[in-house]
Design a protein around this motif. Structure first.
Motif, PDB file in Angstrom:
ATOM      1  N   GLY A  38     147.920  -9.148   6.352  1.00  0.00           N
ATOM      2  CA  GLY A  38     146.875  -8.181   6.056  1.00  0.00           C
ATOM      3  C   GLY A  38     146.103  -7.664   7.255  1.00  0.00           C
ATOM      4  N   VAL A  39     146.500  -8.024   8.465  1.00  0.00           N
ATOM      5  CA  VAL A  39     145.807  -7.516   9.644  1.00  0.00           C
ATOM      6  C   VAL A  39     146.261  -6.077   9.881  1.00  0.00           C
ATOM      7  N   PRO A  40     145.319  -5.134   9.915  1.00  0.00           N
ATOM      8  CA  PRO A  40     145.706  -3.756  10.210  1.00  0.00           C
ATOM      9  C   PRO A  40     146.296  -3.660  11.619  1.00  0.00           C
ATOM     10  N   ALA A  41     147.325  -2.848  11.769  1.00  0.00           N
ATOM     11  CA  ALA A  41     147.967  -2.703  13.079  1.00  0.00           C
ATOM     12  C   ALA A  41     146.954  -2.313  14.143  1.00  0.00           C
ATOM     13  N   ALA A  42     145.958  -1.523  13.797  1.00  0.00           N
ATOM     14  CA  ALA A  42     144.948  -1.089  14.768  1.00  0.00           C
ATOM     15  C   ALA A  42     144.080  -2.239  15.266  1.00  0.00           C
ATOM     16  N   GLN A  43     144.092  -3.377  14.565  1.00  0.00           N
ATOM     17  CA  GLN A  43     143.315  -4.550  14.980  1.00  0.00           C
ATOM     18  C   GLN A  43     144.184  -5.569  15.707  1.00  0.00           C
ATOM     19  N   ILE A  44     145.382  -5.184  16.084  1.00  0.00           N
ATOM     20  CA  ILE A  44     146.276  -6.067  16.838  1.00  0.00           C
ATOM     21  C   ILE A  44     146.352  -5.550  18.261  1.00  0.00           C
ATOM     22  N   VAL A  45     146.040  -6.429  19.208  1.00  0.00           N
ATOM     23  CA  VAL A  45     146.092  -6.088  20.626  1.00  0.00           C
ATOM     24  C   VAL A  45     147.179  -6.947  21.269  1.00  0.00           C
ATOM     25  N   VAL A  46     148.163  -6.289  21.853  1.00  0.00           N
ATOM     26  CA  VAL A  46     149.207  -6.993  22.587  1.00  0.00           C
ATOM     27  C   VAL A  46     148.945  -6.768  24.068  1.00  0.00           C
ATOM     28  N   VAL A  47     148.786  -7.858  24.806  1.00  0.00           N
ATOM     29  CA  VAL A  47     148.571  -7.772  26.242  1.00  0.00           C
ATOM     30  C   VAL A  47     149.868  -8.196  26.909  1.00  0.00           C
ATOM     31  N   ASP A  48     150.485  -7.253  27.594  1.00  0.00           N
ATOM     32  CA  ASP A  48     151.774  -7.531  28.231  1.00  0.00           C
ATOM     33  C   ASP A  48     151.568  -7.872  29.701  1.00  0.00           C
ATOM     34  N   ASN A  49     152.141  -8.985  30.108  1.00  0.00           N
ATOM     35  CA  ASN A  49     152.020  -9.476  31.480  1.00  0.00           C
ATOM     36  C   ASN A  49     153.227  -9.085  32.324  1.00  0.00           C
ATOM     37  N   GLY A  50     153.520  -7.806  32.391  1.00  0.00           N
ATOM     38  CA  GLY A  50     154.572  -7.311  33.280  1.00  0.00           C
ATOM     39  C   GLY A  50     155.982  -7.595  32.813  1.00  0.00           C
ATOM     40  N   SER A  51     156.220  -7.537  31.508  1.00  0.00           N
ATOM     41  CA  SER A  51     157.567  -7.809  30.978  1.00  0.00           C
ATOM     42  C   SER A  51     158.588  -6.832  31.541  1.00  0.00           C
ATOM     43  N   GLN A  52     159.807  -7.318  31.693  1.00  0.00           N
ATOM     44  CA  GLN A  52     160.927  -6.508  32.168  1.00  0.00           C
ATOM     45  C   GLN A  52     162.008  -6.354  31.106  1.00  0.00           C
ATOM     46  N   ASP A  53     161.753  -6.841  29.882  1.00  0.00           N
ATOM     47  CA  ASP A  53     162.796  -6.890  28.853  1.00  0.00           C
ATOM     48  C   ASP A  53     162.688  -5.792  27.797  1.00  0.00           C
ATOM     49  N   CYS A  54     161.848  -4.817  27.992  1.00  0.00           N
ATOM     50  CA  CYS A  54     161.640  -3.711  27.040  1.00  0.00           C
ATOM     51  C   CYS A  54     161.025  -4.167  25.726  1.00  0.00           C
ATOM     52  N   SER A  55     160.446  -5.368  25.672  1.00  0.00           N
ATOM     53  CA  SER A  55     159.870  -5.848  24.414  1.00  0.00           C
ATOM     54  C   SER A  55     158.708  -4.965  23.960  1.00  0.00           C
ATOM     55  N   ILE A  56     157.918  -4.461  24.893  1.00  0.00           N
ATOM     56  CA  ILE A  56     156.790  -3.600  24.524  1.00  0.00           C
ATOM     57  C   ILE A  56     157.289  -2.244  24.032  1.00  0.00           C
ATOM     58  N   GLU A  57     158.239  -1.667  24.725  1.00  0.00           N
ATOM     59  CA  GLU A  57     158.779  -0.366  24.303  1.00  0.00           C
ATOM     60  C   GLU A  57     159.418  -0.475  22.927  1.00  0.00           C
ATOM     61  N   ASN A  58     160.167  -1.536  22.685  1.00  0.00           N
ATOM     62  CA  ASN A  58     160.795  -1.740  21.373  1.00  0.00           C
ATOM     63  C   ASN A  58     159.739  -1.937  20.288  1.00  0.00           C
ATOM     64  N   LEU A  59     158.682  -2.662  20.606  1.00  0.00           N
ATOM     65  CA  LEU A  59     157.609  -2.898  19.645  1.00  0.00           C
ATOM     66  C   LEU A  59     156.919  -1.583  19.290  1.00  0.00           C
ATOM     67  N   GLU A  60     156.588  -0.795  20.292  1.00  0.00           N
ATOM     68  CA  GLU A  60     155.888   0.474  20.045  1.00  0.00           C
ATOM     69  C   GLU A  60     156.752   1.454  19.260  1.00  0.00           C
ATOM     70  N   ARG A  61     158.072   1.370  19.410  1.00  0.00           N
ATOM     71  CA  ARG A  61     158.966   2.238  18.629  1.00  0.00           C
ATOM     72  C   ARG A  61     159.012   1.824  17.165  1.00  0.00           C
ATOM     73  N   SER A  62     158.772   0.549  16.878  1.00  0.00           N
ATOM     74  CA  SER A  62     158.933   0.080  15.499  1.00  0.00           C
ATOM     75  C   SER A  62     157.630  -0.081  14.727  1.00  0.00           C
ATOM     76  N   ILE A  63     156.479  -0.189  15.420  1.00  0.00           N
ATOM     77  CA  ILE A  63     155.207  -0.383  14.724  1.00  0.00           C
ATOM     78  C   ILE A  63     154.176   0.564  15.321  1.00  0.00           C
ATOM     79  N   ASP A  64     153.613   1.422  14.483  1.00  0.00           N
ATOM     80  CA  ASP A  64     152.604   2.395  14.921  1.00  0.00           C
ATOM     81  C   ASP A  64     151.214   1.781  14.920  1.00  0.00           C
TER      82      ASP A  64
END
Length: 184
Positions: A38-64
């Protein structure tokens, strides 16, 4: 995918901070577990520490609607968590509670309802941690005593023999209990 949460759910009372470093697919699973609670997506903060595996790009493509903070390097867990907490409190209507969630974790059904109940029923409660389980269901260490000189110089096995209650790190109990330190 547009993911929204039910405002009547306890999850809407939470902001979630997730620190990521090359989290791969488990990062998406982690975020989706928070959304399912039940957590709204707008209340989720992902802090990326310099990932090189495209995990952030893949996440942003799948969850708005997620908030993402990108660090250019692995700034460490503590700095990243503090960045995420600062971001959650900067919103016009901050959540009541902030949940710190590791990118390899997933919330069980009802977890945020249980946390909310704990905070509601224990007005002096400041920090709470849940039971941690491996994928096969075995318990992980979820709490510990405050750090001490003895812990720095003696092996944990010896400390458990000397004082088993003080140095246990997990319990199968479903009931809330006071602990000195919660672990992630």
């Amino acid at each position: 995918m547009d993911v929204t949460a039910n405002a009547g759910n306890a999850g809407a009372r939470f902001a979630v901070v997730i620190v990521n470093y090359n989290g791969g697919p488990m990062l998406r699973d982690c975020v989706l577990s928070a959304v399912r609670e039940g957590v709204p997506a707008a209340q989720i903060v992902v802090v990326d520490n310099g990932s090189q595996d495209c995990s952030i790009e893949n996440l942003e493509r799948s969850i708005d609607g997620l908030a993402v903070i990108r660090n250019n390097c692995n700034a460490g867990f503590a700095k990243a968590v503090n960045q995420g907490i600062k971001r959650t409190s900067a919103k016009p209507s901050p959540a009541e509670f902030v949940l710190l969630l590791n990118n390899d974790a997933q919330l069980d059904s009802g977890a945020l309802q249980a946390f909310a109940h704990g905070f509601d029923s224990l007005p002096n409660l400041a920090i709470a941690g849940g039971q941690l389980h491996y994928l096969d269901g075995r318990l992980q260490s979820a709490f510990a005593p405050l750090p001490s000189v003895a812990e720095e110089i003696l092996p944990l096995l010896l400390l458990k023999l000397i004082s088993p209650d003080r140095f246990r790190r997990k319990t199968p109990s479903e009931n809330p209990m006071a602990v000195e330190c919660v672990l992630g």
